[in-house]
Design an enzyme around this catalytic site. Structure first.
Site, PDB file in Angstrom:
ATOM      1  N   LYS A 116     116.326  -4.678  65.111  1.00  0.00           N
ATOM      2  CA  LYS A 116     117.326  -4.214  64.286  1.00  0.00           C
ATOM      3  C   LYS A 116     116.976  -2.781  63.726  1.00  0.00           C
ATOM      4  O   LYS A 116     117.584  -1.901  63.672  1.00  0.00           O
ATOM      5  CB  LYS A 116     117.682  -5.015  63.120  1.00  0.00           C
ATOM      6  CG  LYS A 116     118.541  -6.329  63.318  1.00  0.00           C
ATOM      7  CD  LYS A 116     118.941  -6.981  62.059  1.00  0.00           C
ATOM      8  CE  LYS A 116     119.959  -8.104  62.526  1.00  0.00           C
ATOM      9  NZ  LYS A 116     119.447  -9.016  63.414  1.00  0.00           N
ATOM     10  N   GLU A 200     117.859  -3.452  53.321  1.00  0.00           N
ATOM     11  CA  GLU A 200     119.061  -2.387  53.134  1.00  0.00           C
ATOM     12  C   GLU A 200     119.844  -2.527  52.037  1.00  0.00           C
ATOM     13  O   GLU A 200     119.597  -3.519  51.457  1.00  0.00           O
ATOM     14  CB  GLU A 200     120.009  -2.709  54.496  1.00  0.00           C
ATOM     15  CG  GLU A 200     119.501  -2.439  55.877  1.00  0.00           C
ATOM     16  CD  GLU A 200     120.658  -2.697  56.946  1.00  0.00           C
ATOM     17  OE1 GLU A 200     120.548  -2.394  58.111  1.00  0.00           O
ATOM     18  OE2 GLU A 200     121.564  -3.602  56.675  1.00  0.00           O
ATOM     19  N   HIS A 235     125.550 -16.019  55.076  1.00  0.00           N
ATOM     20  CA  HIS A 235     125.717 -14.870  56.112  1.00  0.00           C
ATOM     21  C   HIS A 235     125.945 -15.422  57.516  1.00  0.00           C
ATOM     22  O   HIS A 235     126.006 -14.737  58.501  1.00  0.00           O
ATOM     23  CB  HIS A 235     124.346 -14.379  56.125  1.00  0.00           C
ATOM     24  CG  HIS A 235     124.027 -13.873  54.864  1.00  0.00           C
ATOM     25  ND1 HIS A 235     124.438 -12.749  54.073  1.00  0.00           N
ATOM     26  CD2 HIS A 235     122.707 -14.233  53.949  1.00  0.00           C
ATOM     27  CE1 HIS A 235     123.799 -12.475  52.871  1.00  0.00           C
ATOM     28  NE2 HIS A 235     122.757 -13.557  53.010  1.00  0.00           N
ATOM     29  N   ARG A 292     125.423 -10.066  73.497  1.00  0.00           N
ATOM     30  CA  ARG A 292     126.061 -11.280  74.040  1.00  0.00           C
ATOM     31  C   ARG A 292     127.400 -11.438  73.828  1.00  0.00           C
ATOM     32  O   ARG A 292     127.916 -10.573  72.908  1.00  0.00           O
ATOM     33  CB  ARG A 292     125.085 -12.425  73.763  1.00  0.00           C
ATOM     34  CG  ARG A 292     125.323 -12.536  72.118  1.00  0.00           C
ATOM     35  CD  ARG A 292     124.442 -13.697  71.423  1.00  0.00           C
ATOM     36  NE  ARG A 292     124.163 -13.566  70.131  1.00  0.00           N
ATOM     37  CZ  ARG A 292     124.810 -13.854  69.412  1.00  0.00           C
ATOM     38  NH1 ARG A 292     126.103 -14.408  69.644  1.00  0.00           N
ATOM     39  NH2 ARG A 292     124.538 -14.039  68.011  1.00  0.00           N
TER      40      ARG A 292
END
Length: 670
Positions: A116, A200, A235, A292
């Protein structure tokens, strides 16, 4: 086109790939672990190869065994599905080295987007908007805590190699940072073999909107519109829909262009999803790219009429994309609900067991119409679990994906509500009732969407248990009387028709459920005559007949009702217009010796592994204090003190595997 492919996955995605391959005349090979020897995906394929023991690390994550199986069976390509090795660049490279086609993006693209933090740098260079945060390599706790303070709380800790909601923690205050970081890193290491995290800014009331992209090896790349995946818990997505409510054509075009730019920046080929976090004002930021096919891809198929698995096979075989961007259009609205074996009332803990009864709405399976102008079926079910199958502790506990389509969102919502009401599962806990409340709730119905929807409406989505309705108790009583009548017919000496020398029997049926005890009195009548029920001091007239082994047709005070009653051990499951109710008929003789045990020992709520011990022998703890952390299905679950007291004995060490119900420690309350 390929003549034979191997499917390196399990569950509904393996069944889905097999169905599409069969339609195209392609033979398929399934791989399986010992836990899946009789699974649906094995029977859906033309051949099957055993990989090894049940744990994924010994079977589905053994890339060398999968490649050997493909070569031994003459497969030309490997479809990785999603999860397991689907985003493993080393596996993609190993397939190519063995002369096999990996039905997915190039290894370089997987590697570029697999981290990421590295992906954020690439997206910054491609002028894709980013959320403020730290995406670098430094991982010292003090440094990351300093970065969090610079960004400003709340912050989101996220596994750099993560996905599926694993390895993510929201931190509201600096005092909670260290514990959240440790937990996030442990979960990331267990799930992805990498404990690298990024930090973040956590946006308040954000929406999670993702763009489906597809690219071929000839340089073409398009997007197939968006999906709103804002409704999440831990999440992890719960409901997904397409198109996103309130999406303007201008914003759709901007997000689509950004997603295509992201894919082209890494030389992408195949199906992929670019995920964005979006503010309520319409601004959006790149979050990550999943290299994917996504679990929620059916909603895109339903509104576009395109078979994305067929596209995967054709593109991997070197064919161009079947359509261009201007040929795609949106037809209607689609919503997907994930049916999970889990207990929402117990923190969404996965539920382990065998599906002893399964009934669903009339639906198509894996069916895609092929053109955007075609009228899709209102209900589609993609499932890899059948009646009689077991949900094990080794894999994701998803039972099925329920997809509803309608010409507009309101009609899709109605179709979804109707299909959920008809979905019956017995043998383990499910989230179906939770999904019903979610779909019918004001927030989702009105498209007031953000990633905090479930937590914000927790009280209404997870209400306290309530007493069963009269109609439900009447159905339960009818089932008891019906079962006794059948037993009497088989053995006259065990007659239970209530006959007495001086009249008929009046009897109390004592049902217990989540909300306590629920007695109902029955006054027996002659055969074919109405029964009389008493409940809360009121009398009611009941007639009933069986229309199926488990189905009942009731007439209660003149009202005609339908119900299904299914026995599972001592539990009686009633499905009716009030939903799914679990009851136990109290037999005083059977439980005469039962008593209060006063058990002060904490037990494992499910099978799993001890990953952290947070208290010591002899330590005094307060109520709610975390004592140890278990990991199950790659998710962490904290075991807390039920009251203030002292820990007398710790019975397991870090790394130990424990079974459901195992005594974890001896605890002496004050």
């Amino acid at each position: 086109m390929f003549s034979k492919i191997l499917i390196a996955n399990r569950g509904e995605i393996a069944c889905r790939v097999a169905a599409t391959a069969r339609r195209l005349g392609i033979a398929t090979v399934a791989v399986y672990s010992d836990a899946d020897a009789l699974a649906a995906h094995v029977q859906a394929c033309d051949q099957s190869v055993r990989l090894g023991p049940a744990p994924a690390r010994d079977s589905y994550l053994r890339g060398e065994l999968i490649i050997a199986a493909a070569l031994a069976t003459g497969a030309q390509a490997i479809h990785p599905g999603y999860g397991f090795l689907s985003e493993n660049a080393d596996f993609a490279e190993a397939c190519a080295a063995a002369g096999l086609v990996f039905i997915g993006p190039p290894a370089a693209a997987i590697r570029a987007m697999g981290s990421k933090s590295a992906a954020k740098t690439l997206m910054q260079d491609a002028a894709v908007p980013l959320v403020p945060g730290y995406h670098g390599d430094r991982q010292e706790a003090d440094f990351l805590r300093e970065q969090a303070g610079r960004i400003g709380y709340p912050v989101l800790l996220k596994a750099s190699s993560g996905g599926g909601g694993k390895g993510m923690r929201i931190v509201d205050d600096s005092a909670d940072f260290d514990a959240a970081l440790s937990s996030c890193q442990r979960e990331a290491l267990a799930s992805f073999g990498d404990d690298h995290v990024l930090v973040e800014k956590y946006l308040t009331r954000p929406r999670h909107i993702e763009i489906q992209v597809f690219a071929d090896s000839l340089g073409h790349c398009i997007y197939l519109f968006e999906r709103d995946c804002s409704v999440q818990r831990r999440h992890q997505k719960v409901l997904e829909e397409a198109p996103a409510p309130g999406m303007s054509p201008e914003r759709r075009a901007a997000m689509g262009a950004a997603a295509v730019a992201a894919a082209q920046a890494v030389g992408y080929v195949g199906a992929g999803t670019v995920e964005f976090i979006a503010n309520q004002d319409g601004s959006f930021y790149f979050m990550e790219m999943n290299t994917r096919l996504q679990v929620e891809h059916p909603v895109t198929e339903m509104i576009t009429g395109q078979d994305l698995v067929e596209w995967q096979l054709r593109v991997a075989a070197g064919e161009p994309l079947p359509v261009q961007q201007h040929q795609l259009s949106i037809n209607g609205h689609a919503i997907e609900a994930r049916i999970y074996a889990e207990n929402p009332e117990k923190g969404f803990l996965p539920s382990i067991g065998t599906v002893t009864h399964l009934r669903t709405a009339n639906a198509v399976s894996f069916q895609v119409q092929g053109t955007a102008s075609a009228q899709p079926a209102p209900i589609r079910i993609d499932a890899g679990v059948r009646e009689g199958d077991a949900i094990s502790p080794f894999y994701d506990p998803m039972i099925a994906k329920l997809i509803a389509w309608g010409p507009d969102r309101a009609s899709a919502l109605r179709n979804m509500a109707r299909a959920l009401a008809q979905y019956q599962v017995v043998g383990l806990a499910t989230n179906i009732a939770f999904l019903q409340r979610l779909v019918s709730g004001e927030a989702f119905s009105n498209a007031d969407l953000d990633t905090g929807l479930i937590e914000r409406h927790r009280d209404t989505l997870l209400p306290a248990p309530t007493a069963p309705a009269l109609e439900t108790l009447a159905a339960a009583a009818a089932n008891v009387l019906q079962c006794e009548a059948r037993a009497s017919a088989a053995d006259p000496w065990s007659a239970t028709d209530g006959w007495r020398a001086h009249g008929r029997l009046r009897r109390t049926l004592s049902f217990t459920g989540d909300a306590g005890s629920h007695p109902i009195d029955v006054a027996y009548a002659d055969a074919d005559q109405p029964q009389t029920l008493w409940h809360d001091g009121q009398s009611h007239v009941l007639q009933f007949e069986s229309t199926h082994d488990s189905d009942l047709r009731l007439r209660l005070d003149g009202r005609v009702l339908q119900a299904t009653a299914v026995h599972d051990g001592e539990l009686l499951h009633v499905f009716d217009s009030h939903g799914h109710t679990r009851l136990r008929l109290l037999d005083p003789l059977a439980h005469a010796a039962d008593g209060e045990t006063g058990d002060d020992r904490l037990t494992a709520p499910m099978p799993g592994k001890i990953v952290a011990i947070l208290a010591a022998r002899g330590q005094h703890v307060e109520r709610g204090a975390p004592l140890l952390i278990m990991e199950a299905m790659k998710m962490e679950h904290t075991i807390a003190a039920p009251a203030a007291g002292v820990i007398d004995e710790l019975l397991y060490a870090v790394g130990d595997q424990v079974s459901e119900g195992a005594r974890l420690l001896d605890f002496r309350p004050d």
